[in-house]
Design an enzyme around this catalytic site. Sequence first.
Site, PDB file in Angstrom:
ATOM      1  N   ASP A 300     -12.274  18.711  -7.087  1.00  0.00           N
ATOM      2  CA  ASP A 300     -13.708  18.948  -6.966  1.00  0.00           C
ATOM      3  C   ASP A 300     -13.896  20.413  -6.580  1.00  0.00           C
ATOM      4  O   ASP A 300     -13.127  20.955  -5.789  1.00  0.00           O
ATOM      5  CB  ASP A 300     -14.291  18.021  -5.889  1.00  0.00           C
ATOM      6  CG  ASP A 300     -15.783  18.221  -5.714  1.00  0.00           C
ATOM      7  OD1 ASP A 300     -16.482  18.234  -6.732  1.00  0.00           O
ATOM      8  OD2 ASP A 300     -16.227  18.360  -4.570  1.00  0.00           O
ATOM      9  N   ASP A 528     -14.644  15.598  -1.366  1.00  0.00           N
ATOM     10  CA  ASP A 528     -15.177  15.580  -0.001  1.00  0.00           C
ATOM     11  C   ASP A 528     -16.551  14.923   0.090  1.00  0.00           C
ATOM     12  O   ASP A 528     -17.042  14.670   1.189  1.00  0.00           O
ATOM     13  CB  ASP A 528     -15.256  17.011   0.566  1.00  0.00           C
ATOM     14  CG  ASP A 528     -16.270  17.876  -0.185  1.00  0.00           C
ATOM     15  OD1 ASP A 528     -16.646  17.506  -1.322  1.00  0.00           O
ATOM     16  OD2 ASP A 528     -16.681  18.915   0.359  1.00  0.00           O
ATOM     17  N   ASP A 532     -17.682  11.610  -4.991  1.00  0.00           N
ATOM     18  CA  ASP A 532     -16.271  11.555  -5.385  1.00  0.00           C
ATOM     19  C   ASP A 532     -15.638  10.192  -5.118  1.00  0.00           C
ATOM     20  O   ASP A 532     -14.501   9.953  -5.534  1.00  0.00           O
ATOM     21  CB  ASP A 532     -15.462  12.621  -4.616  1.00  0.00           C
ATOM     22  CG  ASP A 532     -15.966  14.025  -4.868  1.00  0.00           C
ATOM     23  OD1 ASP A 532     -16.266  14.335  -6.034  1.00  0.00           O
ATOM     24  OD2 ASP A 532     -16.077  14.793  -3.905  1.00  0.00           O
TER      25      ASP A 532
END
Length: 769
Positions: A300, A528, A532
């Site tokens: 990410d 985080d 996700d």
Amino acid sequence: MNLRIARHTNIKTGLNDEQVLRSQPNVYEDKNSRSYKQIIHDNFCTLFNAINLVLGLMVFITGAYRNMMFVGLVFLNTVIGIIQEIRSKKILDNLALLNQQKANVLRNGKIKSIPMEQIVRNDILMVRTGDQISVDAIVVEGQVECNESILTGESDSVIKKYGDALMSGSFVVSGQAKAQVVKVGADTYSHSILESAKREKQYPSELRDSINAIIRFSTIVLIPTGSIMLIKQLMENLVQWRSAILSTVAAVIGMIPEGLVLLTSTALAMGAVKLSRKQVLVQELYCIETLARVDTLCLDKTGTITQGKMKVVLTDGLGKTSDEEMQYILANMYSCLSDDNATAQAIRTYAGKGDTHCIRTIPFSSSRKASAVVFEGNRAYMTGAYSFIVNQQENWINERIESYAQQGMRVLVLAKGRIMGDQIRGNNEVIGLIGIQDVLRPNIRRTLQYFYKQNVNVKIISGDDPRTVAAIAQKAGVKGRAVDMTTVKDIDQAVQTYSIFGRVTPEQKKQMVVALQGQGHTVAMTGDGVNDVMALKEADCSIAMGSGSEATKGVASLVLLKDQFRAMPSILREGRIVINNIQRSASLFLVKTMFSFGLSLITIFWFSAYPFKPIQLSLVSLLGTGIPGFVLALEPNEERVTGHFLQHVFGRALPGAVMVILSVVFANLFRQPLQMSGAQFSTICTIVASWNSLCVLYTVCTPMTQLRKLLLICMFAGLVIGLTLFHSLLYLVGLTFWQGIYVACNLAIIPDCLLIMKKAVDKTFLRNA
């Protein structure tokens, strides 16, 4: 879900200290961490320990007490395993305290952050974006969007307003609210589901499955094989009952791969402890193995390759709005919005506090990629991605956004219009652009270059504009092309073609991970944020940032407690070291298991008695497998793990096992010509098997290092000492001249024969391993 508040708590003050003490806490049995009692019980009360105990009693009956040495070794191995596991538990439990999930509650008129298990019934829970709910509660103020996929399987967000139930196991996607706790601990509706909320499926582990397969096979064959061998010897009256028992016990001991189980658990525990010293919390032990096999790493962007600290670096009124006007509008908007992500924090820092009241808000969510505020007169302002706010895009605005995005900015539009319901996108007028920039993590280029050198493919996945993502990814040294996922129809093809992905929805992140796995890749995913979570659950190995949401950390197999992305190379190295060393050492343990099983079958159909006594096999095991196996399991070996575990270990163990069997068979063939007594035959077999075990150790240790040379020298010295100084203890007797010549010839040809067999196995058995 039917929940009812029996007694309402004051939502302005919450519970007082006395009420907290009288209320039921949110406590239930933690099945994710074994107690000390369980560790001791599980290590002592095993099937193999029970079998060894029975075998020890059988030897005791014969009066040959020196052959009971194997019982002491088993006890020692068990104690070592317990000590290692307890040590690991203490270290990991202490580290887990740093990652303990917290909740915000209102008590005595003040908001307190407390561990989840300290929440009590009737507490006023303060929930916000990213929180995972661990109790059943009812919203008493505010509004949130919740993802209840853990409970319902549906990934769509559900709006929760006054009077609606918040279910334990769900997590907050957006918004802010107060909720009164109704049920806690084991009383919650989703208690049984929440137990598995960390992971809805068991981590894939070829190592675990292979070890279990070896144990199952050994369990199935050793009892009937040993029983048949004992009955055969007793019925044929070829040996005395004491000798029959001793030879049977020796055969069964040889077939038990007990050291392999201890080796595996110890190596994995040591790996977890080493990672804990780097402030990495291992929440699933076997994910260390998965790390060793990872060939694709999905990252990410925000908070992973960047620091996650956003800053407004530009405002552009597009000739319609001044900077002061934009700042004023944003100040009023973000004073009303409950959004608490990095972007919202950056805008608040830039705009300051507003002074206008709003009618209602639509908070940001990863699916709508925008947020909005409705003021008096039904005037609505919204911020977010351009394509998610307007129906008809204008080329000149896209060109302006493109120019900023190519500079690595994340560009949001500020628009005004009318809003019906919760739908933001419509005929809205764009009145300004906001440029926000994130800072790359230090040493990110070096970290990513390490992965490329290790043949790990890197994919950058983000919900931001693909042009922004591409600019930042290229600065970080990511190789490959970028794509806007709103234009992609074939995800399987996209993950093969591109390396940088923008405008990715949470559902698409999950689909991308599944697509990569379907193409045969072992996928690690970092993240985080709440968006996700679904992808992290699907990944073979999931890694969360310590500053991430509670929901993200809850599903991850590894948590970087200090957000230390720079530790990723050492995490990967540790995984490879552990599994490579287990794979190499396991072949040593299986040599004994395989030749013991083969010789047991030969004894049933041919030999009058098994050629070894228990204490003689103890010497072979100690020098050839026991000590070397644990020494080699701690060596550094950073090569990527490929192929099948069982195929590797059996392929490497096969030459040594076959060589022992052939040596014993030939010794039996020469038994009459060389006039060997039973004791001399057993002595020759012990010498040949011990030498063979050292030769196998030599092949495993190639190429040589200083540690491996020292290990070989020590094991050879141990063999010489054992054969000369402890020959009486080992039932070894003197040999005649010609018997000695025969042994010397065997010792001379075994290394070359092993080498020839190893090359043959490598070409055939291990070629596709």
